[in-house]
Design a protein around this motif. Structure first.
Motif: not given
Length: 72
Positions: A7-10, A12, A27-29, A51, A53
């Motif tokens: 659960i982070s922006r970078q 998945a 990664y989401h990318t 946390n 991440y």
């Protein structure tokens, strides 16, 4: 294989392979980084962390383990 939601922006999610001791970070990318040298205590530390991440980043610190192999 155990899937660990991060659960982070970078990131998945991450996957842990108990037979090889490898954690693969997805990664989401679409980028995937693989880190080796992990055991069940490391996995438990990530799962129990408030946390995930931050704990994952701490455990994959280049000063702690060799550099990751990267696939795309």
């Amino acid at each position: 294989m155990i899937i660990i939601p991060i659960i982070s922006r970078q990131i998945a999610f991450a996957k842990y392979d108990g037979q090889t001791g490898e954690i693969s970070v997805y990664y989401h990318t679409g980028k995937v980084e693989c880190y080796s040298g992990f055991d069940l205590d490391d996995l438990q530390a990530i799962v129990d962390a408030s946390n995930r991440y931050d704990m994952l980043i701490h455990l994959t610190d280049p000063q702690r383990i060799p550099q990751p192999s990267t696939t795309t």
